[in-house]
Design an enzyme around this catalytic site. Structure first.
Site, PDB file in Angstrom:
ATOM      1  CG  ASN A   9      -1.728   1.209   1.427  1.00 19.08           C
ATOM      2  OD1 ASN A   9      -1.836   2.032   0.517  1.00 19.08           O
ATOM      3  ND2 ASN A   9      -2.334   1.345   2.598  1.00 19.08           N
ATOM      4  CE  LYS A  11      -0.219   3.218   4.693  1.00 17.29           C
ATOM      5  NZ  LYS A  11      -0.069   3.278   6.137  1.00 17.29           N
ATOM      6  CG  HIS A  98      -5.749   1.864   5.247  1.00 14.42           C
ATOM      7  ND1 HIS A  98      -5.322   2.842   6.112  1.00 14.42           N
ATOM      8  CD2 HIS A  98      -4.729   0.977   5.123  1.00 14.42           C
ATOM      9  CE1 HIS A  98      -4.084   2.550   6.493  1.00 14.42           C
ATOM     10  NE2 HIS A  98      -3.697   1.431   5.904  1.00 14.42           N
ATOM     11  CD  GLU A 100      -2.917   5.481   6.759  1.00 19.62           C
ATOM     12  OE1 GLU A 100      -2.900   5.539   5.510  1.00 19.62           O
ATOM     13  OE2 GLU A 100      -2.000   4.958   7.426  1.00 19.62           O
ATOM     14  CD  GLU A 170      -3.584  -2.609   7.351  1.00 22.42           C
ATOM     15  OE1 GLU A 170      -2.446  -2.804   6.914  1.00 22.42           O
ATOM     16  OE2 GLU A 170      -4.237  -1.584   7.102  1.00 22.42           O
ATOM     17  N   GLY A 176       2.358   2.077  10.738  1.00 25.25           N
ATOM     18  CA  GLY A 176       3.331   3.158  10.579  1.00 25.25           C
ATOM     19  C   GLY A 176       4.016   3.558  11.877  1.00 25.25           C
ATOM     20  CB  SER A 216       5.059  -1.973  11.999  1.00 22.95           C
ATOM     21  OG  SER A 216       4.701  -0.614  12.187  1.00 22.95           O
TER      22      SER A 216
HETATM   23  P1  PGA Z   1       2.787   0.115   7.632  1.00 22.09           P
HETATM   24  O1  PGA Z   1       1.341   0.344   6.994  1.00 22.09           O
HETATM   25  O2  PGA Z   1       3.317  -1.180   7.061  1.00 22.09           O
HETATM   26  O3  PGA Z   1       3.597   1.296   7.192  1.00 22.09           O
HETATM   27  O4  PGA Z   1       2.609   0.038   9.095  1.00 22.09           O
HETATM   28  C1  PGA Z   1       0.460  -0.726   6.822  1.00 22.09           C
HETATM   29  C2  PGA Z   1      -0.821  -0.222   6.213  1.00 22.09           C
HETATM   30  O5  PGA Z   1      -1.250   0.890   6.545  1.00 22.09           O
HETATM   31  O6  PGA Z   1      -1.442  -0.907   5.387  1.00 22.09           O
END
Ligand code: PGA
Length: 253
Positions: A9, A11, A98, A100, A170, A176, A216
């Site tokens: 992803n 983003k 997601h 976010e 997640e 992140g 992560s």
């Molecule tokens: P990350 O993001 O691997 O940077 O923690 C995962 C995601 O948001 O899908």
């Protein structure tokens, strides 16, 4: 059939040229180094979808996906992108729900249920994200929350529709942050998700559902996470921006 999937992803990162060159490197490394039946998916910004989908033609192990779409088929929604548009440029997947999107754009389960319908109706596969915040985990409310996210977002689907869905667990506190759920913590929730799916759609469908872990996930922890019985791969944010890391994660199976 349950698949082994590593989905990146991106983003809102990477310029067009940079993205294309990273994606070309991923294709080459996957061709040279990845054996076995795992699928790699790259979910890029809308404006790169067509180019990435062109590059991936003839490479059956790699697919392209979007990170969101609008819930309506078409109409006066200035600035929005429909599932049909995404499909028409050659993408096969769409990330939905997601954290976010839930957090910054106020997307709720009811809206996500509509998005799931429009995605499936346009022959795309949703990668449907669920997961708890740290506060919800500390209050021991997370099983209930996961259950509600599944039932309100996905459990209106027919058996045939549900068979097209990829679920991504997640934990919001791991996204992140560099803080990964332990393999045991992730496995516990994945097993619970599969159990909920079995209660709704039967054991066979549950066993066939692909459930990804995200938050992560990196080259160091992927192997242990992916070796858990109910973890079928990962949804990778930060580490998907580097071709070497992303492909090493694919090779962690
Ligand atoms: P990350 O993001 O691997 O940077 O923690 C995962 C995601 O948001 O899908």
């Amino acid at each position: 059939m349950r698949q082994k999937i590593v989905a990146g992803n991106w983003k809102m990162n990477l310029g067009y040229n940079e993205g294309l060159s990273i994606f070309s490197e991923v294709i080459n490394m996957v061709n040279d180094e990845v054996t076995g039946a795992q699928t790699a998916i790259v979910c890029c910004p809308y404006t790169y979808l067509h180019s990435l989908a062109q590059l991936v033609k003839g490479h059956s192990q790699i697919s392209v996906g979007a990170q969101n779409c609008h819930q309506e088929e078409a109409g006066a929604f200035t600035g929005e992108i429909s599932a049909k548009m995404i499909r028409s440029v050659g993408a096969q997947y769409v990330i939905l729900g997601h954290s976010e999107r839930r957090q910054y754009f106020g997307e709720k389960n009811e809206l996500l249920a509509k998005k799931t319908d429009v995605v499936l109706g346009n022959s795309l596969k949703p990668i449907f994200c669920i997961g708890e915040t740290m506060e919800e985990r500390e209050n021991d409310r997370f099983f209930e929350l996961i259950k509600t996210q599944l039932s309100e977002g996905l459990f209106h689907l027919t058996d045939t529709q549900f068979a097209q869905v990829v679920v991504a667990y997640e934990p919001v506190w791991a996204i992140g942050t560099g803080k990964t759920a332990s393999a045991a913590q992730a496995q516990e929730i994945h097993a619970f998700i599969r159990q909920e799916i079995a209660a709704k759609y039967g054991q066979e469908t549950a066993d066939d559902t692909t459930i990804l872990y995200g938050g992560s996930c990196n080259t160091k922890n992927a192997k242990e996470l992916f070796s858990q019985a109910d973890i079928d791969g990962g949804l990778i944010g930060g580490a998907s921006l580097k071709s070497r890391d992303f492909v090493d994660i694919i090779k962690a199976f």
